[in-house]
Design a protein around this motif. Structure first.
Motif, PDB file in Angstrom:
ATOM      1  N   ASP A   1      31.474  50.091  71.254  1.00 15.45           N
ATOM      2  CA  ASP A   1      31.011  50.275  72.638  1.00 15.45           C
ATOM      3  C   ASP A   1      32.192  50.469  73.583  1.00 15.45           C
ATOM      4  O   ASP A   1      32.184  51.338  74.441  1.00 15.45           O
ATOM      5  CB  ASP A   1      30.233  49.025  73.101  1.00 15.45           C
ATOM      6  N   GLN A   2      33.205  49.638  73.406  1.00 16.67           N
ATOM      7  CA  GLN A   2      34.363  49.683  74.308  1.00 16.67           C
ATOM      8  C   GLN A   2      35.614  50.219  73.633  1.00 16.67           C
ATOM      9  O   GLN A   2      36.525  50.679  74.300  1.00 16.67           O
ATOM     10  CB  GLN A   2      34.709  48.251  74.746  1.00 16.67           C
ATOM     11  N   VAL A   3      35.677  50.055  72.314  1.00 20.34           N
ATOM     12  CA  VAL A   3      36.927  50.356  71.612  1.00 20.34           C
ATOM     13  C   VAL A   3      36.743  51.451  70.573  1.00 20.34           C
ATOM     14  O   VAL A   3      35.621  51.754  70.164  1.00 20.34           O
ATOM     15  CB  VAL A   3      37.488  49.109  70.882  1.00 20.34           C
TER      16      VAL A   3
ATOM     17  N   THR B   1      42.071  50.681  70.132  1.00 23.18           N
ATOM     18  CA  THR B   1      42.395  51.408  71.363  1.00 23.18           C
ATOM     19  C   THR B   1      41.135  51.384  72.218  1.00 23.18           C
ATOM     20  O   THR B   1      40.060  51.035  71.732  1.00 23.18           O
ATOM     21  CB  THR B   1      42.776  52.881  71.071  1.00 23.18           C
ATOM     22  N   ASN B   2      41.268  51.777  73.493  1.00 25.78           N
ATOM     23  CA  ASN B   2      40.014  51.905  74.235  1.00 25.78           C
ATOM     24  C   ASN B   2      39.627  53.382  74.272  1.00 25.78           C
ATOM     25  O   ASN B   2      40.335  54.237  73.742  1.00 25.78           O
ATOM     26  CB  ASN B   2      40.084  51.237  75.608  1.00 25.78           C
ATOM     27  N   HIS B   3      38.499  53.674  74.888  1.00 27.41           N
ATOM     28  CA  HIS B   3      37.981  55.043  74.810  1.00 27.41           C
ATOM     29  C   HIS B   3      38.850  56.045  75.561  1.00 27.41           C
ATOM     30  O   HIS B   3      38.811  57.234  75.273  1.00 27.41           O
ATOM     31  CB  HIS B   3      36.544  55.088  75.365  1.00 27.41           C
ATOM     32  N   ASP B   4      39.630  55.550  76.548  1.00 27.44           N
ATOM     33  CA  ASP B   4      40.366  56.480  77.412  1.00 27.44           C
ATOM     34  C   ASP B   4      41.789  56.721  76.963  1.00 27.44           C
ATOM     35  O   ASP B   4      42.454  57.616  77.478  1.00 27.44           O
ATOM     36  CB  ASP B   4      40.453  55.917  78.854  1.00 27.44           C
TER      37      ASP B   4
ATOM     38  N   GLY C   1      36.969  41.844  76.731  1.00 28.09           N
ATOM     39  CA  GLY C   1      35.938  42.077  75.714  1.00 28.09           C
ATOM     40  C   GLY C   1      36.405  42.917  74.541  1.00 28.09           C
ATOM     41  O   GLY C   1      35.618  43.224  73.636  1.00 28.09           O
ATOM     42  N   TYR C   2      37.694  43.290  74.520  1.00 24.71           N
ATOM     43  CA  TYR C   2      38.171  44.183  73.452  1.00 24.71           C
ATOM     44  C   TYR C   2      38.075  43.545  72.063  1.00 24.71           C
ATOM     45  O   TYR C   2      37.649  44.188  71.113  1.00 24.71           O
ATOM     46  CB  TYR C   2      39.616  44.608  73.708  1.00 24.71           C
TER      47      TYR C   2
ATOM     48  N   THR D   1      36.185  41.087  70.938  1.00 28.62           N
ATOM     49  CA  THR D   1      34.804  40.911  70.482  1.00 28.62           C
ATOM     50  C   THR D   1      34.242  42.242  69.994  1.00 28.62           C
ATOM     51  O   THR D   1      33.642  42.328  68.920  1.00 28.62           O
ATOM     52  CB  THR D   1      33.928  40.348  71.622  1.00 28.62           C
ATOM     53  N   ASP D   2      34.464  43.293  70.777  1.00 24.36           N
ATOM     54  CA  ASP D   2      33.908  44.587  70.390  1.00 24.36           C
ATOM     55  C   ASP D   2      34.600  45.129  69.132  1.00 24.36           C
ATOM     56  O   ASP D   2      33.950  45.722  68.266  1.00 24.36           O
ATOM     57  CB  ASP D   2      34.031  45.589  71.548  1.00 24.36           C
ATOM     58  N   ALA D   3      35.916  44.912  69.037  1.00 24.77           N
ATOM     59  CA  ALA D   3      36.655  45.399  67.859  1.00 24.77           C
ATOM     60  C   ALA D   3      36.157  44.690  66.602  1.00 24.77           C
ATOM     61  O   ALA D   3      35.889  45.326  65.572  1.00 24.77           O
ATOM     62  CB  ALA D   3      38.148  45.165  68.046  1.00 24.77           C
ATOM     63  N   ALA D   4      36.021  43.372  66.680  1.00 25.51           N
ATOM     64  CA  ALA D   4      35.565  42.613  65.509  1.00 25.51           C
ATOM     65  C   ALA D   4      34.134  43.017  65.167  1.00 25.51           C
ATOM     66  O   ALA D   4      33.811  43.287  64.009  1.00 25.51           O
ATOM     67  CB  ALA D   4      35.645  41.115  65.798  1.00 25.51           C
ATOM     68  N   ARG D   5      33.288  43.115  66.172  1.00 27.64           N
ATOM     69  CA  ARG D   5      31.885  43.486  65.947  1.00 27.64           C
ATOM     70  C   ARG D   5      31.805  44.862  65.275  1.00 27.64           C
ATOM     71  O   ARG D   5      31.018  45.076  64.348  1.00 27.64           O
ATOM     72  CB  ARG D   5      31.181  43.505  67.297  1.00 27.64           C
ATOM     73  N   THR D   6      32.631  45.778  65.724  1.00 29.05           N
ATOM     74  CA  THR D   6      32.606  47.148  65.189  1.00 29.05           C
ATOM     75  C   THR D   6      33.051  47.176  63.728  1.00 29.05           C
ATOM     76  O   THR D   6      32.432  47.825  62.887  1.00 29.05           O
ATOM     77  CB  THR D   6      33.511  48.057  66.060  1.00 29.05           C
ATOM     78  N   LEU D   7      34.134  46.444  63.416  1.00 29.79           N
ATOM     79  CA  LEU D   7      34.622  46.456  62.030  1.00 29.79           C
ATOM     80  C   LEU D   7      33.670  45.676  61.109  1.00 29.79           C
ATOM     81  O   LEU D   7      33.458  46.053  59.955  1.00 29.79           O
ATOM     82  CB  LEU D   7      36.047  45.896  61.956  1.00 29.79           C
ATOM     83  N   ILE D   8      33.091  44.603  61.637  1.00 28.02           N
ATOM     84  CA  ILE D   8      32.128  43.825  60.837  1.00 28.02           C
ATOM     85  C   ILE D   8      30.928  44.717  60.476  1.00 28.02           C
ATOM     86  O   ILE D   8      30.469  44.747  59.333  1.00 28.02           O
ATOM     87  CB  ILE D   8      31.660  42.575  61.627  1.00 28.02           C
TER      88      ILE D   8
END
Ligand SMILES: CC(C)(COP(=O)(O)OP(=O)(O)OC[C@H]1O[C@@H](n2cnc3c(N)ncnc32)[C@H](O)[C@@H]1OP(=O)(O)O)[C@@H](O)C(=O)NCCC(=O)NCCS
Length: 258
Positions: free
Chosen positions: A81-83, A143-146, A178-179, A181-188
């Motif tokens: 979502d963010q990363v 990284t972030n989206h930008d 929130g980076y 949390t989003d990074a871990a959630r994405t890789l999980i």
């Protein structure tokens, strides 16, 4: 400071990894680089030897120094979502050093702060291990989206049967956005759906409130304490072990998250 040959070798290595120098291409003759002011004959020779030792080039009489074909690597890019999670390159050294060379961050990790050479070694190790078949380590830059600049890392190392160990860190200047949390959630999510894992665990310092908050937000269960689990910052430290099982994972809510 890195010696001159090392800097030259690093620069050429990233040109090879980026594809600016392509397989089969001949590197300039040593005397041409000397004439171009890159250093003495000994410096350039040492840089070429280092590239050869890394397996990036081959040297032979008559053909000079030639870029070797690189093993194909499936370049992962996982969008959250963010990363955006992506593979590391040698160009990430400064960004990685800003994380693993910072005591504010490493005080919570299982290793002490590292210097530039260790940051280079860490990146090279991740690039090398990413090529292993089957791949057992997913060590990705956050990284972030930008912006393609690495502001953290997240890692799952496979161990045991359908099991993985999770780790992460974010540069201190970027905390609280929130980076992680989003990074871990994405890789999980990737690990459960694409890698077929059954269990993911994380071992966290008992006083690491931010990381423990993350575990709870992601739906992990506290399992117990690993006594004197790591030796870091000059002493033994316990870890609290957390785990998440495949059937507990709720991708839409991040496993119980925001
Ligand atoms: C742990 C770490 C990765 C979190 O990174 P981050 O990007 O700031 O994390 P997030 O912004 O996703 O937020 C994490 C949660 O922790 C909470 N948090 C942050 N600091 C906290 C603190 N001191 N006490 C309690 N909760 C805290 C945040 O409020 C957030 O929860 P919320 O969204 O419900 O408010 C980061 O602090 C870090 O790199 N620490 C050093 C390395 C490390 O500890 N790695 C993990 C080793 S197990």
């Amino acid at each position: 400071m890195a010696p001159k040959w090392q800097k030259l070798a690093d620069r050429l290595a990233s040109q090879i990894r980026r594809g600016d120098l392509t397989p089969g291409q001949q590197l300039p003759h040593i005397r041409d680089l000397v004439a171009a002011g890159e250093g003495s004959k000994t410096t350039v020779h040492a840089a070429y030897k280092a590239l050869e030792a890394e397996g990036l080039v081959t040297s032979s009489r008559g053909h000079g120094t030639v870029v070797r074909p690189q093993l194909p690597i499936k370049q992962l890019r996982i969008v959250g979502d963010q990363v955006v999670l992506r593979e590391f390159t040698r160009d990430d050294v400064d960004a990685v050093l800003a994380i693993i060379g910072d005591d504010t961050v490493t005080t919570w990790l299982s290793f002490d702060s590292r210097d530039r050479a260790q940051a280079v070694a860490m990146i090279d190790g991740t690039i090398e291990r990413a090529r292993h078949e089957p791949r057992t380590e997913f060590y990705l830059g956050v990284t972030n989206h930008d912006d393609n600049r690495v502001l953290g890392f997240v890692r799952i190392g496979l161990s045991g049967v359908q099991a993985g160990k999770l780790g992460y860190a974010i540069a201190a200047a970027e905390w609280g956005r929130g980076y992680a949390t989003d990074a871990a959630r994405t890789l999980i999510g990737y690990a459960f759906t694409e890698l077929g894992l059954h269990r993911i665990s994380a071992a966290i310092g008992p006083e690491n409130a931010a990381s423990i908050a993350m575990m709870e937000k992601l739906g992990f269960t506290r399992e117990g304490v690993l006594r004197d689990h790591v030796f870091t910052n000059g002493s033994w430290r316990d870890s609290v072990l957390y785990s998440l099982l495949e059937h507990e994972w709720q991708p839409q809510s991040g496993g119980g998250g925001r």
